[in-house]
Write a protein that holds these residues in place. Structure first.
Motif, short mmCIF file in Angstrom:
data_model
loop_
_atom_site.label_atom_id
_atom_site.label_comp_id
_atom_site.label_asym_id
_atom_site.label_seq_id
_atom_site.Cartn_x
_atom_site.Cartn_y
_atom_site.Cartn_z
N LEU A 150 0.83 -1.20 0.00
CA LEU A 150 0.00 0.00 0.00
C LEU A 150 0.86 1.25 0.00
N ARG A 174 -7.29 8.36 11.74
CA ARG A 174 -7.88 8.41 10.40
C ARG A 174 -7.15 9.40 9.50
N TYR A 178 -5.90 10.00 2.26
CA TYR A 178 -5.02 8.90 1.86
C TYR A 178 -5.25 8.55 0.39
N LYS A 180 -5.49 5.83 -1.36
CA LYS A 180 -6.42 4.76 -1.73
C LYS A 180 -7.84 4.98 -1.21
N LEU A 183 -8.25 6.02 5.20
CA LEU A 183 -7.48 5.02 5.93
C LEU A 183 -7.73 5.18 7.43
N THR A 206 -8.17 -0.37 8.06
CA THR A 206 -9.34 -0.37 7.17
C THR A 206 -9.19 0.73 6.14
N ILE A 207 -9.41 0.38 4.88
CA ILE A 207 -9.36 1.37 3.80
C ILE A 207 -10.70 1.36 3.08
#
Length: 210
Positions: A150, A174, A178, A180, A183, A206-207
């Protein structure tokens, strides 16, 4: 749709992003020039028989020599204080296991990595007031993200509860911007029975895609 994958990864040092960096070759050129000037300085001192200055000149030359040796050995293409620190003092490698789960909610993928105990270490600092924690050292987080394939984070964040005021957000960190998606890292307390240690660790990542 749901996927589950168990795996083993090794955590080590290394973080990307952050402060401005200078090309290693540029620094090497500067150090070579300074090292050459120091050699000339020592020659002049010897010719003038100025023994009061020779120790200082030798010390400066030795420091520049060590710097030049490091620059010739390092694999870093760009340098910063943080990058050099990580290169000289990498994080101790650790092995951890995790389970990956991917689900789709309203057409958006949510990927979760749940770590078995003991999970990856998490570096935390106490915030003013002593009620919440903050992530300042991003190296441990980026080490885990890198091993999971990642992108890295570029800055630390405060505990989510200190921002929202919601007790349910305690132990969560958090990153809304991010690469992706959103996050979220959840903190746990892990116990390493082999070393009789208790330490803050990453229990879940967790994404949520945007």
């Amino acid at each position: 749709m749901c996927y589950n994958t168990a795996g083993t990864r090794v955590v080590d040092g290394g973080s990307k992003g952050g402060p401005a960096m200078i090309a290693t070759e540029t620094v090497k050129t500067v150090v070579v020039v300074l090292f050459g000037l120091c050699i000339l300085w020592i020659i002049v001192i010897i010719v003038k028989n100025d023994m009061h200055t020779i120790v200082r000149a030798l010390l400066v030359t030795a420091v520049l020599g060590l710097a030049l040796f490091y620059l010739n050995q390092t694999k870093l293409e760009k340098l910063s204080f943080t990058a050099i620190k990580q290169d000289l003092f990498p994080l101790k490698a650790r092995t951890f296991t995790f389970e990956k789960q991917e689900v789709y909610v309203d057409g958006r993928p949510i990927t979760t990595f749940s770590f078995d105990e003991p999970g990856p270490r998490l570096a935390l600092d106490m915030m003013n007031g002593g009620k919440h924690m903050v992530i300042k050292d991003i190296r441990p987080v980026n080490s885990v993200l890198e091993r999971l394939g990642l992108p890295p984070i570029t800055a630390g964040v405060a505990e989510l509860a200190s921002i929202t005021g919601n007790g349910l957000d305690s132990d969560k960190y958090r990153w809304d911007a991010y690469e992706k998606g959103v996050l979220v890292i959840e903190r746990g307390i892990c116990r390493d029975m082999t070393a009789a240690q208790t330490f803050p660790c990453i229990s879940r990542i967790t994404i949520t895609a945007r």
